[in-house]
Design a protein around this motif. Sequence first.
Motif, PDB file in Angstrom:
ATOM      1  N   ALA A  30       0.845  -1.134  -0.189  1.00 55.65           N
ATOM      2  CA  ALA A  30      -0.093   0.150   0.346  1.00 55.65           C
ATOM      3  C   ALA A  30       1.008   1.255   0.089  1.00 55.65           C
ATOM      4  N   LYS A  31       0.356   2.305  -0.832  1.00 57.62           N
ATOM      5  CA  LYS A  31       1.046   3.376  -0.832  1.00 57.62           C
ATOM      6  C   LYS A  31       0.040   4.627  -0.185  1.00 57.62           C
ATOM      7  N   ASP A  32       0.475   5.842  -0.063  1.00 58.78           N
ATOM      8  CA  ASP A  32      -0.396   6.687   0.320  1.00 58.78           C
ATOM      9  C   ASP A  32      -1.440   7.042  -0.479  1.00 58.78           C
ATOM     10  N   ARG A  33      -1.343   7.153  -1.777  1.00 57.60           N
ATOM     11  CA  ARG A  33      -2.287   7.514  -2.813  1.00 57.60           C
ATOM     12  C   ARG A  33      -2.979   6.220  -3.256  1.00 57.60           C
ATOM     13  N   ASP A  34      -2.848   5.046  -2.685  1.00 61.92           N
ATOM     14  CA  ASP A  34      -3.703   4.073  -3.259  1.00 61.92           C
ATOM     15  C   ASP A  34      -5.049   4.269  -2.679  1.00 61.92           C
ATOM     16  N   ILE A  35      -6.100   3.763  -3.484  1.00 61.03           N
ATOM     17  CA  ILE A  35      -7.542   3.761  -3.269  1.00 61.03           C
ATOM     18  C   ILE A  35      -8.117   2.340  -3.548  1.00 61.03           C
ATOM     19  N   ILE A  36      -8.954   2.128  -2.305  1.00 60.64           N
ATOM     20  CA  ILE A  36      -9.389   0.790  -2.356  1.00 60.64           C
ATOM     21  C   ILE A  36     -10.990   0.980  -2.051  1.00 60.64           C
ATOM     22  N   LEU A  37     -11.844   0.380  -2.874  1.00 57.37           N
ATOM     23  CA  LEU A  37     -13.200   0.428  -2.984  1.00 57.37           C
ATOM     24  C   LEU A  37     -13.582  -1.007  -2.516  1.00 57.37           C
ATOM     25  N   ALA A  38     -14.276  -0.803  -1.202  1.00 56.84           N
ATOM     26  CA  ALA A  38     -14.639  -2.275  -0.535  1.00 56.84           C
ATOM     27  C   ALA A  38     -16.208  -2.105  -0.420  1.00 56.84           C
ATOM     28  N   SER A  39     -16.581  -3.130  -1.139  1.00 60.66           N
ATOM     29  CA  SER A  39     -18.013  -3.030  -1.086  1.00 60.66           C
ATOM     30  C   SER A  39     -18.413  -4.776  -1.416  1.00 60.66           C
ATOM     31  N   MET A  40     -19.487  -4.879  -1.340  1.00 66.58           N
ATOM     32  CA  MET A  40     -20.175  -6.134  -1.475  1.00 66.58           C
ATOM     33  C   MET A  40     -20.892  -6.139  -3.160  1.00 66.58           C
ATOM     34  N   PRO A  41     -21.076  -7.138  -3.582  1.00 66.17           N
ATOM     35  CA  PRO A  41     -21.460  -7.114  -5.015  1.00 66.17           C
ATOM     36  C   PRO A  41     -22.912  -6.452  -4.917  1.00 66.17           C
ATOM     37  N   LYS A  42     -23.435  -5.895  -5.964  1.00 65.53           N
ATOM     38  CA  LYS A  42     -24.870  -5.321  -6.181  1.00 65.53           C
ATOM     39  C   LYS A  42     -25.025  -4.342  -5.032  1.00 65.53           C
ATOM     40  N   SER A  43     -24.086  -3.644  -4.744  1.00 68.61           N
ATOM     41  CA  SER A  43     -24.213  -2.543  -3.797  1.00 68.61           C
ATOM     42  C   SER A  43     -23.768  -0.997  -4.253  1.00 68.61           C
ATOM     43  N   GLY A  44     -23.973  -1.053  -5.605  1.00 68.16           N
ATOM     44  CA  GLY A  44     -23.490   0.411  -6.235  1.00 68.16           C
ATOM     45  C   GLY A  44     -21.816   0.259  -6.456  1.00 68.16           C
ATOM     46  N   THR A  45     -21.175  -0.955  -6.559  1.00 67.92           N
ATOM     47  CA  THR A  45     -19.569  -1.104  -6.915  1.00 67.92           C
ATOM     48  C   THR A  45     -19.726  -0.253  -8.277  1.00 67.92           C
ATOM     49  N   THR A  46     -20.397  -0.891  -9.470  1.00 68.21           N
ATOM     50  CA  THR A  46     -20.134  -0.281 -10.661  1.00 68.21           C
ATOM     51  C   THR A  46     -20.270   1.297 -10.509  1.00 68.21           C
ATOM     52  N   TRP A  47     -21.284   1.732  -9.950  1.00 64.49           N
ATOM     53  CA  TRP A  47     -21.642   3.219  -9.896  1.00 64.49           C
ATOM     54  C   TRP A  47     -20.382   3.822  -9.514  1.00 64.49           C
ATOM     55  N   LEU A  48     -19.956   3.545  -8.145  1.00 69.16           N
ATOM     56  CA  LEU A  48     -18.850   4.117  -7.466  1.00 69.16           C
ATOM     57  C   LEU A  48     -17.449   3.927  -8.216  1.00 69.16           C
ATOM     58  N   LYS A  49     -17.137   2.914  -8.868  1.00 67.16           N
ATOM     59  CA  LYS A  49     -16.017   2.752  -9.798  1.00 67.16           C
ATOM     60  C   LYS A  49     -16.036   3.783 -10.903  1.00 67.16           C
ATOM     61  N   SER A  50     -17.310   4.062 -11.404  1.00 71.86           N
ATOM     62  CA  SER A  50     -17.209   4.965 -12.603  1.00 71.86           C
ATOM     63  C   SER A  50     -17.054   6.267 -12.173  1.00 71.86           C
ATOM     64  N   LEU A  51     -17.779   6.717 -10.987  1.00 71.51           N
ATOM     65  CA  LEU A  51     -17.576   7.914 -10.229  1.00 71.51           C
ATOM     66  C   LEU A  51     -16.235   8.212  -9.939  1.00 71.51           C
ATOM     67  N   SER A  52     -15.647   7.380  -9.396  1.00 74.52           N
ATOM     68  CA  SER A  52     -14.120   7.668  -8.965  1.00 74.52           C
ATOM     69  C   SER A  52     -13.042   7.759  -9.877  1.00 74.52           C
ATOM     70  N   PHE A  53     -13.260   6.727 -11.100  1.00 74.55           N
ATOM     71  CA  PHE A  53     -12.284   6.813 -12.214  1.00 74.55           C
ATOM     72  C   PHE A  53     -12.686   8.353 -12.952  1.00 74.55           C
ATOM     73  N   SER A  54     -13.884   8.732 -13.065  1.00 73.60           N
ATOM     74  CA  SER A  54     -14.224  10.005 -13.672  1.00 73.60           C
ATOM     75  C   SER A  54     -13.724  10.916 -12.975  1.00 73.60           C
ATOM     76  N   ILE A  55     -13.833  11.165 -11.561  1.00 70.58           N
ATOM     77  CA  ILE A  55     -13.386  12.239 -10.972  1.00 70.58           C
ATOM     78  C   ILE A  55     -11.934  12.354 -10.914  1.00 70.58           C
ATOM     79  N   ILE A  56     -11.129  11.191 -10.597  1.00 70.19           N
ATOM     80  CA  ILE A  56      -9.621  11.277 -10.803  1.00 70.19           C
ATOM     81  C   ILE A  56      -9.139  11.470 -12.127  1.00 70.19           C
ATOM     82  N   ASN A  57      -9.887  11.085 -13.157  1.00 71.03           N
ATOM     83  CA  ASN A  57      -9.125  11.286 -14.673  1.00 71.03           C
ATOM     84  C   ASN A  57      -9.932  12.291 -15.288  1.00 71.03           C
TER      85      ASN A  57
END
Length: 196
Positions: A30-57
């Motif tokens: 782990a590095k200070d800039r690492d981001i780990i999305l911890a979620s259960m399947p079918k709990s909005g994981t795809t949505w959160l991945k999309s939002l995080s990717f779009s925000i960062i990039n």
Amino acid sequence: MEETPVFAPSSSTKATVLKSTIFFQRNFKAKDRDIILASMPKSGTTWLKSLSFSIINRKKNSILKGPLLTTNPHELVRFLESAKALSIDEAFELFCKGIYPFGPFWDHAEGYWNASLNDVQKVLFLKYEDLKIDATSHVKKLAEFLGFPFSPKEDENGVVEEIVRLCSLENLRNLEVNKNGGVNTLATKFKARISK
């Protein structure tokens, strides 16, 4: 009194999860800039991945021509581990009994909730329902947490709303890549679909 059965995954599922876990523990540093999305399947994981990717990039990729339009979110933000896929009926039945391959859901949620209260700089606890009700303010909160806050100019120019629109479940569901694309994970290969 009937005892609640313990989840008993198949030996191949156990082996796959164990191999993935051991590989992760041995190789992930782990590095200070690492981001780990911890979620259960079918709990909005795809949505959160999309939002995080779009925000960062957002400064590297045009929102209107970015990779999210042609690449499944699970390819852009990879899984670290994965278990054998269950049918929705099997998963629902086990979930209702409090049985889940990685532990009971409520214990999982409570652990992250407590961590978010104890270390607000390292753990952000988002609820799907809150995000759905007010996506814009939660996207701003997520951007702040990730270390990529929106500038006043971006806010004024509607960048937050563009990301919310791009990453909306309706938009993601209708993108061709999410209707027909495949996703490779460390443990499984499965057809990616953003379902209703």
